[in-house]
Design a protein around this motif. Structure first.
Motif, short mmCIF file in Angstrom:
data_model
loop_
_atom_site.label_atom_id
_atom_site.label_comp_id
_atom_site.label_asym_id
_atom_site.label_seq_id
_atom_site.Cartn_x
_atom_site.Cartn_y
_atom_site.Cartn_z
N GLU A 127 0.90 -1.19 0.01
CA GLU A 127 -0.11 -0.03 0.05
C GLU A 127 0.95 1.19 0.03
O GLU A 127 1.92 1.30 0.62
CB GLU A 127 -1.00 -0.03 1.37
CG GLU A 127 -1.74 1.26 1.40
CD GLU A 127 -2.54 1.03 2.75
OE1 GLU A 127 -3.54 0.12 2.70
OE2 GLU A 127 -2.42 1.84 3.51
N THR A 128 0.50 2.26 -0.93
CA THR A 128 1.51 3.51 -0.70
C THR A 128 0.58 4.66 -0.82
O THR A 128 -0.81 4.50 -0.97
CB THR A 128 2.20 3.43 -1.85
OG1 THR A 128 3.12 4.63 -1.93
CG2 THR A 128 1.55 3.49 -3.29
N GLN A 129 1.11 5.90 -0.48
CA GLN A 129 0.31 6.95 -0.41
C GLN A 129 0.51 7.76 -1.80
O GLN A 129 1.88 7.79 -2.31
CB GLN A 129 0.55 8.03 0.61
CG GLN A 129 0.03 7.36 2.08
CD GLN A 129 -1.49 7.44 2.01
OE1 GLN A 129 -2.33 8.35 1.53
NE2 GLN A 129 -1.96 5.92 2.53
N ASN A 130 -0.53 7.90 -2.70
CA ASN A 130 -0.21 8.84 -3.95
C ASN A 130 -0.66 10.30 -3.51
O ASN A 130 -1.78 10.59 -3.35
CB ASN A 130 -1.04 8.24 -5.18
CG ASN A 130 -0.92 8.88 -6.51
OD1 ASN A 130 0.22 9.70 -6.36
ND2 ASN A 130 -1.71 8.51 -7.30
N ASN A 131 0.45 11.18 -3.44
CA ASN A 131 0.27 12.71 -3.21
C ASN A 131 0.10 13.43 -4.61
O ASN A 131 0.84 13.63 -5.26
CB ASN A 131 1.61 13.34 -2.42
CG ASN A 131 1.69 12.40 -1.02
OD1 ASN A 131 0.49 12.22 -0.43
ND2 ASN A 131 2.76 12.28 -0.91
N LEU A 132 -1.27 13.62 -4.78
CA LEU A 132 -1.70 14.52 -5.92
C LEU A 132 -1.84 15.65 -5.55
O LEU A 132 -2.82 16.01 -4.82
CB LEU A 132 -2.81 13.76 -6.79
CG LEU A 132 -2.73 12.25 -7.20
CD1 LEU A 132 -4.18 11.76 -7.47
CD2 LEU A 132 -1.99 12.05 -8.16
N GLY A 133 -1.37 16.67 -6.22
CA GLY A 133 -1.43 18.06 -5.90
C GLY A 133 -1.38 18.77 -7.36
O GLY A 133 -0.82 18.45 -8.27
#
Length: 177
Positions: A127-133
């Motif tokens: 599992e990972t965090q996808n930091n969309l900005g």
């Protein structure tokens, strides 16, 4: 006056004719061998392309299965029931029996000249965090959206007219479950 001229023949024309026939035969045999080699190469290329296409279709089927939302993380374990594996074996594609029930068949259209059905397995990675900005014109972050993404490795195997022609493709696919 009756004079007889006697010609003595040495057979040079016969010898030259046989040599020319030998040279022409060698040229014909060489060109036939070249043609046979080219036909084999074309057949092997076709076989490789069929294997690639079937592997791509199976890979796409695995990715679509992940997108369908019918799977849960509890389905992925080390014994690979129904082609779903956890992350215990990093080189899973080398160690599994592709003819076994621990891989999934690609069930759609498969060409007649394929020896074995294309198959695929899906392996849970993490599992990972996808930091969309979003960024403004100067490149500075205006807002940051964090999204949890489950990463999977989809591995597909396709064959051509024989099992000796094998293509294995992998993709890492993220799903936001």
């Amino acid at each position: 006056m009756n004079t007889k001229i006697i010609y003595k023949q040495s057979g040079a024309v016969l010898f030259v004719g046989l040599m020319m026939l030998l040279v022409m035969s060698l040229i014909a045999i060489t060109s036939m061998q070249g043609s046979t080699l080219e036909v084999r190469m074309a057949g092997n290329t076709r076989d490789s392309l069929v294997a690639l296409q079937t592997a791509e279709a199976a890979l796409k089927a695995g990715e679509e299965l992940l997108d369908s939302g019918t799977l849960s993380l509890a389905s992925f374990d080390s014994n690979g029931t129904d082609g779903l594996y956890d992350n215990a074996d990093q080189e899973l594609w080398k160690n599994i029996d592709w003819q076994d029930s621990n891989s999934r068949k690609y069930m759609a259209f498969v060409p007649d000249n394929v020896n074995s059905e294309p198959r695929f397995v899906i392996q849970y990675i993490s599992e990972t965090q996808n930091n969309l900005g979003s960024r403004d014109v100067r490149g500075y972050n205006q807002q940051q959206n964090s999204q949890t993404v489950q990463l999977f490795r989809v591995t597909a195997r396709g064959t051509g007219g024989s099992d000796n022609t094998e293509v294995i493709l992998q993709s890492v696919y993220g799903v936001d479950w």
